[in-house]
Design a protein around this motif. Structure first.
Motif, short mmCIF file in Angstrom:
data_model
loop_
_atom_site.label_atom_id
_atom_site.label_comp_id
_atom_site.label_asym_id
_atom_site.label_seq_id
_atom_site.Cartn_x
_atom_site.Cartn_y
_atom_site.Cartn_z
N CYS A 49 0.84 -1.21 0.00
CA CYS A 49 0.00 0.00 0.00
C CYS A 49 0.87 1.25 0.00
CB CYS A 49 -0.87 0.04 1.26
SG CYS A 49 -2.49 -0.63 0.99
N ALA A 50 1.85 1.30 0.91
CA ALA A 50 2.71 2.48 1.02
C ALA A 50 3.44 2.73 -0.29
CB ALA A 50 3.70 2.28 2.16
N TYR A 51 4.00 1.66 -0.87
CA TYR A 51 4.73 1.81 -2.13
C TYR A 51 3.81 2.26 -3.26
CZ TYR A 51 9.36 0.13 -0.91
OH TYR A 51 10.63 0.03 -0.40
N THR A 52 2.57 1.75 -3.27
CA THR A 52 1.66 2.11 -4.35
C THR A 52 1.25 3.58 -4.24
OG1 THR A 52 0.84 -0.16 -4.18
CG2 THR A 52 -0.36 1.31 -5.61
N VAL A 53 0.99 4.05 -3.02
CA VAL A 53 0.65 5.47 -2.83
C VAL A 53 1.82 6.34 -3.30
CG1 VAL A 53 0.19 7.27 -1.13
CG2 VAL A 53 -0.99 5.07 -0.96
N ALA A 54 3.03 5.98 -2.86
CA ALA A 54 4.22 6.75 -3.26
C ALA A 54 4.40 6.72 -4.78
CB ALA A 54 5.46 6.19 -2.57
N ALA A 55 4.17 5.55 -5.37
CA ALA A 55 4.33 5.41 -6.82
C ALA A 55 3.31 6.27 -7.57
CB ALA A 55 4.20 3.94 -7.24
N LEU A 56 2.10 6.34 -7.05
CA LEU A 56 1.04 7.11 -7.71
C LEU A 56 1.38 8.61 -7.69
CD1 LEU A 56 -1.58 6.40 -9.13
CD2 LEU A 56 -2.80 6.84 -7.00
N ILE A 57 1.91 9.09 -6.55
CA ILE A 57 2.31 10.50 -6.45
C ILE A 57 3.46 10.77 -7.43
CG2 ILE A 57 3.32 12.26 -4.93
CD1 ILE A 57 1.87 10.71 -2.59
N THR A 58 4.46 9.87 -7.44
CA THR A 58 5.60 10.03 -8.35
C THR A 58 5.14 10.00 -9.80
OG1 THR A 58 6.77 8.71 -6.71
CG2 THR A 58 7.97 9.25 -8.70
N LEU A 93 -1.83 4.93 -19.42
CA LEU A 93 -3.13 4.36 -19.06
C LEU A 93 -3.01 3.11 -18.19
CD1 LEU A 93 -6.19 4.63 -19.45
CD2 LEU A 93 -5.99 3.14 -21.43
N PHE A 94 -2.21 2.12 -18.65
CA PHE A 94 -2.16 0.85 -17.93
C PHE A 94 -1.45 0.95 -16.57
CE2 PHE A 94 -2.72 -1.58 -22.19
CZ PHE A 94 -4.07 -1.27 -22.17
N PRO A 95 -0.27 1.62 -16.51
CA PRO A 95 0.33 1.75 -15.18
C PRO A 95 -0.58 2.49 -14.19
CG PRO A 95 1.92 2.34 -16.86
CD PRO A 95 0.60 2.17 -17.54
N PHE A 96 -1.27 3.54 -14.68
CA PHE A 96 -2.18 4.27 -13.80
C PHE A 96 -3.34 3.39 -13.34
CE2 PHE A 96 -6.01 6.78 -13.09
CZ PHE A 96 -5.59 7.58 -12.04
N THR A 97 -3.92 2.65 -14.30
CA THR A 97 -5.05 1.77 -13.96
C THR A 97 -4.63 0.76 -12.90
OG1 THR A 97 -5.75 1.97 -16.26
CG2 THR A 97 -6.80 0.25 -14.96
N GLU A 98 -3.43 0.17 -13.08
CA GLU A 98 -2.99 -0.84 -12.12
C GLU A 98 -2.84 -0.26 -10.71
OE1 GLU A 98 0.44 -3.22 -13.07
OE2 GLU A 98 0.48 -4.07 -11.06
N ARG A 123 -9.67 -8.59 -11.53
CA ARG A 123 -9.53 -9.13 -12.89
C ARG A 123 -8.90 -8.08 -13.80
NH1 ARG A 123 -15.16 -11.60 -13.84
NH2 ARG A 123 -15.00 -11.70 -11.59
N ALA A 124 -9.31 -6.81 -13.63
CA ALA A 124 -8.75 -5.72 -14.44
C ALA A 124 -7.25 -5.59 -14.19
CB ALA A 124 -9.46 -4.40 -14.12
N ILE A 125 -6.82 -5.76 -12.93
CA ILE A 125 -5.39 -5.67 -12.62
C ILE A 125 -4.62 -6.74 -13.39
CG2 ILE A 125 -3.64 -5.95 -10.80
CD1 ILE A 125 -5.68 -4.78 -8.83
N GLY A 126 -5.16 -7.97 -13.40
CA GLY A 126 -4.51 -9.06 -14.13
C GLY A 126 -4.41 -8.78 -15.62
N LEU A 127 -5.43 -8.09 -16.17
CA LEU A 127 -5.43 -7.80 -17.60
C LEU A 127 -4.41 -6.74 -17.98
CD1 LEU A 127 -9.20 -7.77 -18.67
CD2 LEU A 127 -7.42 -9.38 -19.35
N VAL A 128 -4.30 -5.66 -17.20
CA VAL A 128 -3.42 -4.55 -17.60
C VAL A 128 -1.96 -4.79 -17.19
CG1 VAL A 128 -5.24 -2.82 -17.60
CG2 VAL A 128 -3.85 -3.12 -15.54
N ARG A 129 -1.74 -5.64 -16.18
CA ARG A 129 -0.39 -5.78 -15.63
C ARG A 129 0.71 -6.08 -16.65
NH1 ARG A 129 1.27 -8.37 -9.89
NH2 ARG A 129 1.15 -6.24 -9.25
#
Ligand SMILES: [Zn+2]
Ligand SMILES: [Zn+2]
Length: 423
Positions: free
Chosen positions: A48-57, A105-110, A135-141
């Motif tokens: 969670c922490a890494y994903t929040v940081a990644a989204l801001i970056t 699009l895909f990195p943001f969606t994930e 399921r969407a995460i599996g598709l865009v990853r």
């Protein structure tokens, strides 16, 4: 967590009982050595922490310019979106769309989808549309390619320094940080979230212990492609399309028409591979005249001008990897079709290699995208994208689709589960 569940290796279908692991260990498949799952005390908080940081970056990386070029007092700089737009304006709509999807699009969606499911799970509740979002995460990853784009920026810099003064801007550093954060996020298997949701619901999904080394299919069971739950099919092998008891997606023993679909994408890729190598990727028009560059002539140019590390990187990513991919996929699909039991371990290794290196061929597409937006000095030189870029990008996408459609369990189906392949 004392409950143990049955899992089926997604590469060879061997049934394995999932046991709690300690420390920093991993569980591997006894038959094909595939990584099954990793240990982790409370990975959710960390992810969670890494994903929040990644989204801001990510927002910073998209909002600021990546590079600036200075030639004779003229300045050109670009953001990623600016580069995509330049590609679009040159009539390369499909290539622009590929770059937009792979880097925006895909990195943001994930990242957004991961946070949407992980934040409520941490608070102890299951969000609405949990299954659909996972399921969407599996598709865009497989299609997010931030790390490849980062290498593309570096190659572009090395390419440009001989032509102009190149100034790195804020987004360059943001992309570098983002690449590091996303490697941590991608290590996390979202299927673990299904187990967490089960715990919250209080469901116990432990299966029966397999008495010997066997595969799910031989026991009349199938592992869900989306959530990984192993379950018995109603009438065994010939069951009408069943649905997963946990996530509701269609349950199948093997990917439907795996070989036919792999063949279709593979043949299309092989045909397009020819124009991809013969047609120009870039056209340079300057006061001295105009010049077209194919992939190979670009590699040769770097080699003779002394940039041999760059020549090697581009040669490996753009010529060696696509050729290797086509060859390996051809071997895999032919041997699987003939139900060959020849060296399953080595063929599985080949499959894994193809699965992991295919994305790096997008490198040249990213370099072209950045180059055409940066080299726009009307009085000196203007670079535009050529039709080879479209053909080449299509080859990369088609070979990735081919390897996604190939079911690696077809390599192992003709092989007896006698224990011969243990360790
Ligand atoms: Zn396996
Ligand atoms: Zn499922």
């Amino acid at each position: 967590m004392s409950r143990t569940a049955l899992i089926a290796c997604h590469t060879c279908d061997t049934l394995v009982r999932k046991l709690p692991l300690g420390g920093n260990t991993q569980a591997r498949c006894p038959r094909c050595n595939e990584l099954l799952y990793r240990a982790g005390g409370s990975p959710l908080d960390r992810v969670c922490a890494y994903t929040v940081a990644a989204l801001i970056t990510f927002v910073i990386a998209q909002g600021f310019p990546i590079l600036e070029m200075n030639v004779n007092g003229m300045h050109v700089q670009t953001t990623l979106l600016g580069a995509v737009q330049a590609m679009w304006n040159q009539g390369m709509g499909i290539v622009a769309t590929m770059v937009f999807c792979a880097t925006l699009l895909f990195p943001f969606t994930e990242m957004a989808a991961l946070l949407y499911v992980m934040l409520p799970l941490r608070a102890g509740r299951i969000p609405r549309g949990f299954g659909t979002v996972l399921r969407a995460i599996g598709l865009v990853r497989p299609w997010g390619m931030i790390e490849v784009f980062m290498l593309g920026i570096l190659v572009t810099i090395v390419k440009m320094v001989s032509l102009a003064q190149v100034v790195p801007e804020a987004a360059l550093f943001a992309f570098a940080a983002l690449t590091l954060m996303l490697t941590v996020v991608v290590m996390f298997d979202p299927r673990a979230l299904w187990d967490l949701a089960d715990e919250l619901r209080g469901a116990n999904r432990a299966g029966d212990d397999p008495a010997r080394t066997t595969t799910a299919a031989r026991e009349g069971m199938a592992s869900c492609q989306v959530c990984g739950l192993v379950q018995t099919l109603a009438d065994g092998r010939h069951a009408v399309p069943a649905h997963c008891a946990r996530c509701g997606s269609t349950l199948r023993l093997r990917f439907p028409n795996s070989l036919a679909r792999t063949w279709a994408f593979l043949l299309a890729a092989m045909i397009l591979y020819i124009p991809a190598n013969l047609l120009p990727m870039m056209r340079t028009s300057s006061i001295v005249g105009s010049q077209s560059d194919t992939i190979m002539s670009g590699v040769v140019y770097f080699w003779v001008s002394g940039d041999w590390p760059l020549a090697v990187v581009v040669f490996v990513a753009s010529i060696l990897v696509p050729m290797l991919k086509l060859g390996v996929l051809l071997i895999l699909v032919i041997t699987a079709q003939r139900r060959s039991s020849w060296r399953p371990m080595q063929r599985t290794t080949l499959y894994r290699v193809v699965e992991h290196i295919g994305r790096w061929s997008m490198l040249d597409i990213f370099v072209v995208t950045l180059t055409v937006v940066l080299v726009q000095f009307r009085s000196l030189a203007v670079i535009t994208a050529g039709p080879g870029a479209l053909a080449f990008g299509s080859v990369v996408i088609l070979t990735m689709l081919a390897s996604l459609q190939f079911d690696p369990r077809l390599i192992w189906d003709p092989v007896e589960t006698s224990g011969k392949h243990h360790e």
